[in-house]
Design a protein around this motif. Structure first.
Motif, short mmCIF file in Angstrom:
data_model
loop_
_atom_site.label_atom_id
_atom_site.label_comp_id
_atom_site.label_asym_id
_atom_site.label_seq_id
_atom_site.Cartn_x
_atom_site.Cartn_y
_atom_site.Cartn_z
N MET A 1 10.78 -37.64 39.14
CA MET A 1 9.81 -37.00 37.93
C MET A 1 8.85 -35.58 38.79
O MET A 1 7.67 -35.67 38.54
CB MET A 1 9.24 -37.81 37.77
N THR A 2 9.05 -35.47 37.79
CA THR A 2 8.07 -33.51 38.07
C THR A 2 7.12 -33.21 37.19
O THR A 2 7.91 -33.91 35.60
CB THR A 2 9.24 -32.52 37.90
N LEU A 3 6.27 -34.14 36.64
CA LEU A 3 4.59 -34.05 36.71
C LEU A 3 4.36 -32.04 35.66
O LEU A 3 4.87 -31.54 36.72
CB LEU A 3 3.94 -35.19 36.32
N VAL A 4 3.97 -32.16 35.05
CA VAL A 4 3.01 -31.15 34.55
C VAL A 4 1.99 -31.75 34.14
O VAL A 4 1.05 -32.12 33.72
CB VAL A 4 3.39 -30.58 32.97
N THR A 5 0.87 -31.24 35.40
CA THR A 5 -0.68 -31.72 35.34
C THR A 5 -1.58 -29.91 34.20
O THR A 5 -2.72 -30.78 34.45
CB THR A 5 -1.05 -32.28 36.62
N GLY A 6 -1.04 -29.13 34.43
CA GLY A 6 -2.44 -28.50 33.66
C GLY A 6 -0.36 -27.38 33.50
O GLY A 6 -0.34 -26.89 33.83
N LEU A 7 -2.11 -26.50 31.86
CA LEU A 7 -0.90 -25.26 32.40
C LEU A 7 -1.64 -24.34 31.31
O LEU A 7 -2.89 -24.90 30.22
CB LEU A 7 -0.20 -26.32 30.81
N ALA A 8 -2.06 -23.45 31.47
CA ALA A 8 -2.54 -21.97 30.76
C ALA A 8 -2.32 -20.87 30.25
O ALA A 8 -1.31 -20.38 31.22
CB ALA A 8 -3.67 -21.95 31.26
N SER A 9 -2.41 -20.26 28.64
CA SER A 9 -1.77 -19.05 28.86
C SER A 9 -2.82 -17.75 28.36
O SER A 9 -3.69 -18.68 27.67
CB SER A 9 -0.52 -18.90 28.06
N VAL A 10 -2.62 -17.09 28.92
CA VAL A 10 -3.70 -15.55 28.49
C VAL A 10 -2.65 -14.85 27.80
O VAL A 10 -1.32 -14.23 28.77
CB VAL A 10 -4.18 -14.83 29.31
N VAL A 11 -2.61 -14.05 26.68
CA VAL A 11 -1.67 -13.04 26.08
C VAL A 11 -3.20 -12.62 25.42
O VAL A 11 -4.19 -12.45 24.27
CB VAL A 11 -1.18 -13.65 24.81
N LEU A 12 -2.85 -11.29 25.80
CA LEU A 12 -4.42 -9.89 25.23
C LEU A 12 -3.41 -8.74 24.04
O LEU A 12 -2.57 -8.35 24.21
CB LEU A 12 -4.35 -8.99 26.24
N SER A 13 -4.51 -8.39 23.41
CA SER A 13 -4.47 -7.79 21.92
C SER A 13 -4.58 -6.90 22.78
O SER A 13 -5.49 -6.76 23.47
CB SER A 13 -5.07 -8.42 20.90
N PRO A 14 -4.57 -5.51 21.92
CA PRO A 14 -4.41 -4.56 22.79
C PRO A 14 -5.85 -4.15 21.99
O PRO A 14 -6.77 -4.75 21.71
CB PRO A 14 -3.58 -3.22 21.06
N GLY A 15 -6.32 -3.49 23.43
CA GLY A 15 -8.14 -3.18 23.61
C GLY A 15 -9.00 -5.08 24.15
O GLY A 15 -9.98 -4.51 25.26
N ASP A 16 -7.81 -5.78 24.49
CA ASP A 16 -8.46 -6.77 25.17
C ASP A 16 -9.07 -6.72 26.95
O ASP A 16 -8.39 -5.75 26.98
CB ASP A 16 -8.10 -7.81 24.90
N ALA A 17 -9.57 -7.11 27.53
CA ALA A 17 -10.10 -7.41 28.37
C ALA A 17 -9.92 -8.42 29.64
O ALA A 17 -9.74 -9.73 28.29
CB ALA A 17 -11.67 -7.04 28.76
N CYS A 18 -9.32 -8.22 30.82
CA CYS A 18 -9.14 -9.76 31.19
C CYS A 18 -9.90 -9.17 32.50
O CYS A 18 -10.02 -8.86 33.35
CB CYS A 18 -8.11 -9.77 31.81
N ASP A 19 -11.69 -10.56 32.34
CA ASP A 19 -12.32 -11.35 33.75
C ASP A 19 -12.21 -12.23 34.50
O ASP A 19 -11.94 -12.45 34.63
CB ASP A 19 -13.41 -10.69 32.96
N PRO A 20 -11.74 -11.68 35.94
CA PRO A 20 -11.06 -12.94 37.01
C PRO A 20 -12.29 -13.28 37.65
O PRO A 20 -11.84 -13.74 38.44
CB PRO A 20 -9.69 -12.24 37.71
N SER A 21 -12.92 -12.45 37.44
CA SER A 21 -14.40 -13.12 38.65
C SER A 21 -14.87 -14.47 38.76
O SER A 21 -14.94 -15.17 39.71
CB SER A 21 -15.61 -11.44 37.69
N PRO A 22 -14.88 -15.06 37.69
CA PRO A 22 -15.50 -16.04 37.65
C PRO A 22 -13.89 -17.04 38.24
O PRO A 22 -14.87 -18.08 39.34
CB PRO A 22 -15.35 -17.48 36.51
#
Length: 304
Positions: A1-22
């Protein structure tokens, strides 16, 4: 059995920023990340946190399977290179490009646009030390990455798989390409996006007391060759869902993804994340790609 234990998505609107620093182990490395790198790191970091693996990832038993979209390039980065590559008549000169044009590119540019860099930054940020695969540049390639991850889990080669789809599309080069293909994609339908799903072997998840979000019930991938000099196949993408109210009586009908958005390799996992956020118990994603790949995945959410 292949389990899903984590899931996340990021979709940017025009002008949005994405900060990976953390999520970066070395904060100084921020200057080396392009937007596609940042998007991949953020979606992977959030998915690992949801899985409870942010601080305890089994590095050598963790695989990374990533599909990255078309190579991004900003016009301000291309302009100096082109200017230094033109001859006296204003025509492109390979000799001028080799002697001067390429030297006008920013020295960090390659780090910010190469397809393998998102994989490097995810691996370096979270300590992934197992097998990996980097595929390019479509949603169909995401399915090949997903299939490879499932096979590695089934063979017992790894205990955890990060499957990542990422695309930086709102830029000069990708927008130019998408205007020129068969069935062109308007600029306002292109989005920068990333999504990550954490897959685990059932025994490993149970051994660490993980709460499974759901499971990957099935995935199928096929390829139909086509003449590359003729019209490419049209891309079609759809989702069928069963909500809690429909769970006993059958699923809902197929529906196009929201507003026909083009999310590149991120789209199958973004569809999954959105579907589960909206309460879908069973979700089937179907894809017919421009590259001849057809695929389908079926996901079952565990309702607590």
């Amino acid at each position: 059995m292949t389990l899903v234990t984590g899931l996340a998505s990021v979709v940017l609107s025009p002008g949005d920023a994405c900060d990976p620093s953390p999520f970066l182990r070395e904060k100084k490395s921020r200057k080396y990340l392009g937007l596609q790198d940042a998007l991949a790191v953020v979606s992977a970091g959030r998915a690992l946190a949801a899985a409870g693996l942010a601080a305890s990832l089994p590095g050598e038993r963790t695989g990374l399977y990533l599909a990255v979209g078309y190579i991004p390039f900003l016009e301000r980065d291309i302009a100096p290179v082109l200017e230094g590559s033109l001859d006296e008549r204003g025509d492109f000169s390979p000799a001028r490009f080799g002697a001067e044009g390429y030297t006008r590119a920013h020295p960090l540019l390659a780090f910010r646009c190469l397809p393998n860099m998102p994989a490097y930054h995810v691996a370096a940020s979270f300590g992934v030390e197992g097998p990996y695969a980097v595929l390019y540049p479509s949603a169909g390639q995401l399915y090949l990455a997903l299939e490879e991850a499932v096979q590695a889990l089934d063979r017992g080669e790894i205990d955890v798989a990060l499957v990542v789809g990422v695309a930086h599309q709102r830029n000069y080069l990708v927008e130019h390409h998408m205007r020129r293909i068969d069935d062109p994609v308007p600029q306002d339908r292109l989005f920068d996006a990333s999504a990550t799903v954490i897959l685990e072997r059932g025994a490993h998840a149970a051994g660490r007391g993980a709460r499974a979000l759901g499971e990957l019930a099935s995935v199928t991938v096929a390829y139909a060759p086509f003449d590359p000099l003729s019209r490419a196949p049209a891309k079609r993408e759809a989702v069928a869902v069963a909500s809690p109210a429909q769970a006993d009586g059958g699923g809902g009908g197929d529906a196009a993804l929201d507003a026909g958005a083009e999310l590149g390799p991120a789209s199958p996992l973004v569809a999954l994340a959105r579907g589960w956020e909206r309460g879908a118990v069973e979700l089937v994603h179907r894809l017919e790609g421009r590259d001849g790949i057809t695929a389908e995945s079926r996901w079952i959410r565990r309702v607590s």
